[in-house]
Design a protein around this motif. Sequence first.
Motif, PDB file in Angstrom:
ATOM      1  N   ARG A 235       0.806  48.094   2.016  1.00  0.00           N
ATOM      2  CA  ARG A 235      -0.205  48.060   0.847  1.00  0.00           C
ATOM      3  C   ARG A 235      -1.410  48.770   0.902  1.00  0.00           C
ATOM      4  O   ARG A 235      -2.263  49.197   0.046  1.00  0.00           O
ATOM      5  CB  ARG A 235      -0.736  46.500   0.769  1.00  0.00           C
ATOM      6  CG  ARG A 235       0.366  45.456   0.431  1.00  0.00           C
ATOM      7  CD  ARG A 235       0.159  43.943   0.486  1.00  0.00           C
ATOM      8  NE  ARG A 235      -0.140  43.636   2.098  1.00  0.00           N
ATOM      9  CZ  ARG A 235      -0.226  42.444   2.428  1.00  0.00           C
ATOM     10  NH1 ARG A 235      -0.200  41.485   1.653  1.00  0.00           N
ATOM     11  NH2 ARG A 235      -0.139  42.330   3.783  1.00  0.00           N
ATOM     12  N   SER A 257      -1.186  43.497  -5.038  1.00  0.00           N
ATOM     13  CA  SER A 257      -0.333  43.960  -3.602  1.00  0.00           C
ATOM     14  C   SER A 257       0.956  44.614  -4.032  1.00  0.00           C
ATOM     15  O   SER A 257       1.292  45.721  -3.521  1.00  0.00           O
ATOM     16  CB  SER A 257       0.051  42.943  -2.863  1.00  0.00           C
ATOM     17  OG  SER A 257      -1.253  42.220  -2.171  1.00  0.00           O
ATOM     18  N   THR A 258       1.671  44.252  -4.942  1.00  0.00           N
ATOM     19  CA  THR A 258       2.936  44.875  -5.418  1.00  0.00           C
ATOM     20  C   THR A 258       2.617  46.146  -6.145  1.00  0.00           C
ATOM     21  O   THR A 258       3.395  47.364  -5.740  1.00  0.00           O
ATOM     22  CB  THR A 258       3.768  43.910  -6.588  1.00  0.00           C
ATOM     23  OG1 THR A 258       4.415  42.712  -5.609  1.00  0.00           O
ATOM     24  CG2 THR A 258       4.883  44.740  -7.074  1.00  0.00           C
ATOM     25  N   ARG A 260      -0.164  47.926  -5.725  1.00  0.00           N
ATOM     26  CA  ARG A 260      -0.711  48.966  -4.757  1.00  0.00           C
ATOM     27  C   ARG A 260       0.573  49.559  -3.858  1.00  0.00           C
ATOM     28  O   ARG A 260       0.512  50.833  -3.617  1.00  0.00           O
ATOM     29  CB  ARG A 260      -1.701  48.256  -3.896  1.00  0.00           C
ATOM     30  CG  ARG A 260      -3.009  47.931  -4.163  1.00  0.00           C
ATOM     31  CD  ARG A 260      -3.989  47.787  -3.168  1.00  0.00           C
ATOM     32  NE  ARG A 260      -3.624  47.060  -2.126  1.00  0.00           N
ATOM     33  CZ  ARG A 260      -3.830  45.674  -1.910  1.00  0.00           C
ATOM     34  NH1 ARG A 260      -4.230  44.923  -2.890  1.00  0.00           N
ATOM     35  NH2 ARG A 260      -3.435  45.276  -0.841  1.00  0.00           N
ATOM     36  N   THR A 261       1.552  48.851  -3.492  1.00  0.00           N
ATOM     37  CA  THR A 261       2.663  49.311  -2.599  1.00  0.00           C
ATOM     38  C   THR A 261       3.329  50.314  -3.373  1.00  0.00           C
ATOM     39  O   THR A 261       3.726  51.199  -2.725  1.00  0.00           O
ATOM     40  CB  THR A 261       3.419  48.130  -2.079  1.00  0.00           C
ATOM     41  OG1 THR A 261       2.660  47.211  -1.546  1.00  0.00           O
ATOM     42  CG2 THR A 261       4.723  48.627  -1.481  1.00  0.00           C
TER      43      THR A 261
END
Length: 342
Positions: A235, A257-258, A260-261
């Motif tokens: 992340r 978070s998803t 950003r990843t």
Amino acid sequence: MTSAETAPPPPMRLRELVFGAACAAAVRAAARLGVADALDDTPMTAEELAAAVKTEPKPLRRLLRALSCYGVFDERPDGAFAHTDMSRLLREDDPNSLRAIALWCTEPWTWDAWPRLDEAVRTGDNVVEGLYGKEFFTYLNEDAPESADVFNRAMTRSSEQSAREVAALLDLSGAKSVADVGGGQGHVVACLLDKYPAMRGTLLDLPRVVENALPRLREGGDLADRARIVPGDVRDAIPVQADVYVIKNILEWDDESTARTLRNVVEAGGPGTRVVVIENLVDDTPSMRFSTAMDLLLLLNVGGAKHTTDSMVSRLTSAGLKVGDIRPVNPYLHAFDCLVPA
């Protein structure tokens, strides 16, 4: 004699559903007692099984009778109990064992969290931090080490089983390198390196995770000369360059978070990079009851979610990826084959 085939009328079915905790608790009890391991190919009486697992015969018979109603063990006309396809999956030595998963999904914290599902639905927030005053995985590692160990064993066994299917599905011909992003102990990258002897692979995950990477990938292992192990939080950044990035079962956090990843992967790979995302879905799959239950559990513990096909595609395209084929890996996993556009 009981049967798993009886179809009750709606009022009785609803009564059965609200007693679902009894079924989950029964599976957990059988797993913890080692009943499936004690029972071999020859049917055994409750008395014989009780002696083998050191329980009282009468309560054990009640437990087995309840499980037989769901097809977990089979109660014979003579009162003996035999294995079924489901009960064999509770054996530790079964190649497709689900014993660790059965324990993980019924750990003590789950019994604290499920009664607060209405709260999670009202607020959209996880309830674990309110229960324990800590983020979920911090709580596990600091306050519930036995449960953390169960989680690690469950994820390891699940990864072992699905990694072979992922490697069989993916055609990476022509790629020279692959990165397993958030890849745990490295089962996927190990299977891909086995399939493609000229390929190099990288495992990227948190420091506490990769320190337990497969021995095959570490110094002295048979894949070590083609493998690299990189500690890091996906992340925050993806400090790895590869022709292909595989992201399996980690895009279940909160939306930020998803996002950003995925942005980090796009930035690390650059134009022309192939990205394969593998996830459970909660629409139109044979495993809907399982997937939707896991979706609710993610809401409770980390505030995350499983995806529909559309929501997954939306997140992938928002991150700048071009989505190509979407194919099933097995009845409960789908692979989204993507490219970073030029």
